[in-house]
Enzyme design. Structure first.
Site, short mmCIF file in Angstrom:
data_model
loop_
_atom_site.label_atom_id
_atom_site.label_comp_id
_atom_site.label_asym_id
_atom_site.label_seq_id
_atom_site.Cartn_x
_atom_site.Cartn_y
_atom_site.Cartn_z
N GLU A 82 38.25 54.54 44.09
CA GLU A 82 37.99 55.59 45.08
C GLU A 82 38.01 57.02 44.51
O GLU A 82 38.70 57.89 45.04
CB GLU A 82 39.01 55.48 46.22
CG GLU A 82 38.90 54.17 46.96
CD GLU A 82 39.90 54.04 48.09
OE1 GLU A 82 39.48 53.62 49.18
OE2 GLU A 82 41.08 54.34 47.89
C1 NGO Z 1 42.02 50.44 49.31
C2 NGO Z 1 42.50 51.70 48.64
C3 NGO Z 1 44.00 51.92 48.81
C4 NGO Z 1 44.41 51.69 50.26
C5 NGO Z 1 43.98 50.31 50.69
C6 NGO Z 1 44.36 50.02 52.12
C7 NGO Z 1 42.09 50.11 47.10
C8 NGO Z 1 41.93 49.40 45.82
N1 NGO Z 1 42.17 51.41 47.26
O1 NGO Z 1 42.21 49.46 48.27
O2 NGO Z 1 44.34 53.21 48.39
O3 NGO Z 1 45.80 51.82 50.37
O4 NGO Z 1 42.60 50.11 50.54
O5 NGO Z 1 44.00 48.75 52.57
#
Ligand code: NGO
Length: 526
Positions: free
Chosen positions: A341
């Protein structure tokens, strides 16, 4: 009866009927067949004639000192359930008749690192294993065959008149499908104490999970001491989602977790998420920011807004120090660098960053793991991609020889709600009820990621909505047991209707262990 009385009676019955809650599915307490007591389900299991009887003088023997921990574990578990004193443990090449023997076999090929054979005969119980992990899993299987009440910590010696405890004779031959059977705790969004993490380790061990991935740094908190960058924890570790006090592990405390887990054949996998999800670090050291200004600490739950300054050399000095210090106290071969992200960098900047960090991780002798966003980078042999985004595939990384951990969010994210009414949890990947978490094949999940490319499965538990170990247990159980079975049992042997029943029989054991599990209505709890 007068008409008015009938009327009153009908109204009263209607009130009672409407007020009654639907009865929970509870199966009467008939004896549970051995095959229904096990999660995960073993590869082969056959009942034989006769019974083994536990006595107060039963000896637990190990033929090798490497198996002594498992022998002690079993002796402590049986403990006072059968007599006034704990069972005796002995390391000996020639165990006496009637003993429970954990025996090393030279037959490595058949059983591998983690396989075992459990033989229950009237004359004795034998667990055969080539390696210590296999012995431990044989003990966990035997434990699941024993009465759930033996899990109670306050168990007292049985009354003199109590009937002896017996186990039907049987033979189990077992080994796992995948080498990676993981769980992840996000201790950044909400901190968990050392004892709480150990508690999770204990519960993982019961279902033969073998990797605990600790998400040690994110926007909301830095959770592991780095002696060369002390402000990471003193400042960056001082809060969490919602503004609570946060916390962190000293390296000594982290080592304590590592050892405790290793005794139970669980490898700790540290994750420092980068270049995004780094607000806690950026807030602790202004020089890590491109503008040299430290942002305030963050206690919300947005993602994607932070990044290390990838064009500054100090950033790589920082990463080298962090990776070196953590690697030194991490005997396991993995280092997870996150990589998810990132919204503030170009694709090119991001790729170059991941490739440089890959070199830093390799220099410390570790295998790099990253979330599936790292797939387009030039990955070196040995790299591991953790697949989490539904409807995408890390096939590109597989083409470069990377291995995949399957954690696809709409199946394996146990921070999702069970149903719309679940009091905690998220919903962005959908509702993940127990069947959804169980009824899938990791080898069919992402195009271009066949069985041979899979290292295994992992259930991440993100902690935006989790404030305590009680919350952890509520979201993890029963779904963590579903993921454990996917990781261990062969695909062709797995069946939802059969699993439901076996899962239902875990309920009384979890009650005895004090697990705050979700009584999913579709499971026949007993
Ligand atoms: C995503 C995000 C996390 C969140 C999560 C919540 C990933 C790999 N990055 O998973 O920062 O906490 O969702 O479900």
């Amino acid at each position: 009866m007068a008409r008015s009385s009938y009327f009153v009676l009908i109204i009263a019955l209607a009130i009672v009927a409407c007020g009654r809650r639907p009865a929970p599915t509870v199966t009467p307490a008939a004896p549970i067949a051995p095959a229904q007591r096990l999660v995960p389900m073993p590869v082969e299991m056959a009942l034989r004639d006769g019974l083994y009887t536990f006595t107060p003088t039963t000896l637990v023997a190990a033929t090798s000192p490497d198996f002594a921990f498992s022998a002690r574990f079993l002796a402590d578990h049986i403990g006072q359930a059968v007599g006034p004193d704990p069972l005796k443990v002995e390391v000996t090449a020639t165990p006496p008749g009637g003993a429970i023997t954990i025996r090393q076999t030279a037959d490595d090929a058949a059983l591998g690192e983690e396989g075992y054979v459990l033989e229950v005969r009237p004359e004795g119980i034998t667990i055969l294993a080539a390696r210590p992990a296999g012995a431990f899993y044989g003990v966990q299987t035997l434990r699941q065959l024993l009465p759930p009440a033996w899990e109670y910590e306050a168990l007292r010696p049985p009354r003199k008149s109590a009937p002896p405890v017996t186990l039907p004779a049987m033979e189990i031959t077992d080994r796992p499908r995948f080498e990676w059977r993981g769980a992840m705790l996000d201790v950044s969004r909400h901190f968990l104490s050392v004892d709480e993490v150990k508690r999770y380790v204990d519960l993982m061990a019961l279902h033969k999970l073998n990797r605990l991935h600790l998400h040690l740094a994110d926007d909301q908190g830095w959770r592991i001491e780095i002696t060369s960058w002390p402000n990471l924890t003193t400042h960056g570790g001082s809060t969490e989602v919602g503004g609570g006090p946060g916390g962190f592990y000293t390296q000594a405390e982290y080592s304590d977790i590592v050892r405790y887990a290793a005794d139970r054949f669980i490898t700790i996998v540290p994750e420092i998420d980068m270049p995004g999800h780094t607000n806690a670090a950026l807030s602790s050291y202004p020089e890590l920011n491109c503008d040299g200004v430290a942002p305030p600490l963050y206690t919300g739950t947005e993602v994607g807004f932070s990044t290390l300054c990838v064009d500054k050399e100090i950033t790589y000095k920082f990463i080298e120090d962090v990776v070196r210090e953590i690697s030194k106290v991490t005997p396991g071969p993995y280092f997870h660098v996150g990589g998810d992200e990132v919204e503030k960098l170009t694709d090119e900047q991001y790729r170059r960053f991941i490739e440089r960090v890959q070199g830093i991780v390799q220099l410390q002798g570790k295998r790099m793991i990253g979330w599936d966003e790292i797939a387009p980078a030039n990955l070196q042999p040995g790299a591991i991609v953790q697949h989490w985004r539904p409807k995408t595939t890390p096939a590109e990384a597989v083409g470069k020889g990377a291995k995949v951990i399957m954690s696809v969010a709409n199946r394996a994210y146990i921070d999702m709600k069970y149903d719309a009414n679940t009091p905690i949890g998220l919903t962005w990947a959908g509702i993940v009820d127990v069947k959804t978490s169980y009824d899938w094949n990791p080898a069919d999940e992402a195009p271009g990621v066949p069985e041979a490319a899979l290292l295994g499965v992992e259930a991440p538990l993100w902690a935006e909505t989790i404030a305590s170990i009680r919350d952890v247990e509520f979201l993890a159980f029963p779904r963590l047991a579903a993921i454990a079975e996917i990781g261990w049992s062969r695909q062709r042997d797995r069946d939802w209707d059969d699993f439901r029943v076996r899962l239902g029989s875990q309920g009384s054991r979890w009650v005895a262990l004090g697990v705050n599990f979700y009584r999913a209505p579709e499971i026949p709890w007993r």
